[in-house]
Design an enzyme around this catalytic site. Structure first.
Site, PDB file in Angstrom:
ATOM      1  N   CYS A  86       0.837  -1.197   0.000  1.00  0.00           N
ATOM      2  CA  CYS A  86       0.000   0.000   0.000  1.00  0.00           C
ATOM      3  C   CYS A  86       0.880   1.259   0.000  1.00  0.00           C
ATOM      4  CB  CYS A  86      -0.970  -0.065   1.183  1.00  0.00           C
ATOM      5  SG  CYS A  86      -2.378   1.043   1.001  1.00  0.00           S
ATOM      6  N   HIS A 194      -3.529  -5.759   1.050  1.00  0.00           N
ATOM      7  CA  HIS A 194      -2.875  -5.957   2.347  1.00  0.00           C
ATOM      8  C   HIS A 194      -2.820  -7.428   2.741  1.00  0.00           C
ATOM      9  CE1 HIS A 194      -2.544  -1.756   3.801  1.00  0.00           C
ATOM     10  NE2 HIS A 194      -3.583  -1.538   3.021  1.00  0.00           N
ATOM     11  N   GLU A 196      -1.083  -8.696   5.037  1.00  0.00           N
ATOM     12  CA  GLU A 196      -0.966  -8.824   6.506  1.00  0.00           C
ATOM     13  C   GLU A 196      -2.331  -8.760   7.191  1.00  0.00           C
ATOM     14  OE1 GLU A 196      -0.599  -6.098   4.869  1.00  0.00           O
ATOM     15  OE2 GLU A 196      -1.037  -4.320   6.094  1.00  0.00           O
TER      16      GLU A 196
END
Lengths: 224, 80
Positions: A86, A194, A196
């Site tokens: 990002c 994302h 994560e």
């Protein structure tokens, strides 16, 4: 695995990223401040999401000129693994480690939702563990995720197989629906989604885990 | 010395903000409107021995930070 996550003023996914990496790597992940001028011995440096410097001038522009970035550019040129997620992706394009640029989403809206992605290549230390899995879902959360590159640049990306992820339903106007790109040497990856945020079964989605497992296997060999 | 740096998107790079402004102007009834472009202006004050040195310095500022050559062009105007 010796890994670190860099925190810039305005980063906000740095802790999540460290937690996700630690759960897959099984070792502590270092936290580095953007003002540091020396990197410890590392296999992987990750730049997290957020709004470094409030997105002033252009998203990622100021962070890309912070002291630690000069070291990260050197680290990447020596073949070190660099991951930008990002805002981290925006910083990597601004630092010249990845081609192209990220501009305002075509629809002007901030987009926060889970999207369908195609894993476009598994020939990289970031994507190898996806194996036969070509369709994944990951969350996005960005205002400036519209990937721009000229026709020649796009032809080079396609010719060298540098497109790592594509949106299946392009949410932000990105050229060729690109969601993530590799550098030519394939040791640097930037992506808007994302991984994560999709790395813990308690959150209902673990499609981000193979990205981190790929990195572990790239450093320690398959089966690690 | 003062300078004015204008940074704009290269032709062909879609500017969704300019497109939104254009739509809004049309909604207000400006029927003759043909197009809208948006630019960023940065004013810089600096010390230099002459206009050439100032311009070289300003160009370096643009190349290294103020403009992203992938998507933007810049124009430098020395004010005095």
């Amino acid at each position: 695995m010796r890994a670190a996550v860099v925190t810039f003023p305005g980063s906000n996914c740095d802790r999540d990223l460290r937690v996700a990496m630690e759960s897959v790597f099984g070792v502590p992940v270092r936290a580095l401040w953007h003002g540091e001028r020396d990197l410890p011995k590392l296999d992987l440096v990750a730049l997290p999401g957020g709004f470094s410097y409030g997105d002033y001038l252009r998203a990622g522009a100021i962070a890309a000129r912070s002291p630690i970035m000069a070291e990260i550019v050197r680290f990447a040129r020596r073949g070190g693994l660099v991951l930008g997620i990002c805002n981290g992706f925006q910083i990597l394009t601004e630092a010249g480690l990845l081609p192209g640029a990220l501009v305002r989403n075509r629809g002007l809206r901030f987009l926060c939702r889970t999207v369908d992605l195609e894993v476009t290549t598994t020939a990289s230390p970031f994507t190898a563990a996806y194996g036969e899995v070509r369709h994944i879902r990951l969350p996005i959360a960005h205002h400036d995720g519209n990937y721009v590159i000229d026709q020649d640049g796009l032809a080079r990306l396609e010719g060298e197989g540098q497109i790592a992820f594509r949106y299946r339903d392009n949410p932000n106007g990105s050229t060729a629906a690109i969601a993530g790109v590799l550098n030519r040497e394939r040791n640097v990856l930037g992506l808007m989604p994302h991984p994560e945020r999709a790395a813990d079964p308690r959150l209902g989605n673990t499609d981000g885990v193979p990205l981190f497992r790929s990195l572990l296997e790239a450093v320690h060999g398959a089966g690690s | 010395m003062k300078a004015r740096i204008e940074i704009r998107l290269k032709p062909g790079v879609l500017d969704p903000e300019a497109a939104a402004i254009e739509r809004a102007l049309r909604q207000l009834g400006f029927a003759g409107l043909k197009g809208v472009a948006r630019a960023k202006v940065i004013e810089v004050e600096l010390e230099a021995r002459g206009p050439e040195e100032a311009e070289a310095e300003l160009r370096a500022m643009c190349e290294r930070l103020l403009a992203n050559p992938v998507i933007e062009t810049y124009a430098i105007a020395l004010l005095r």
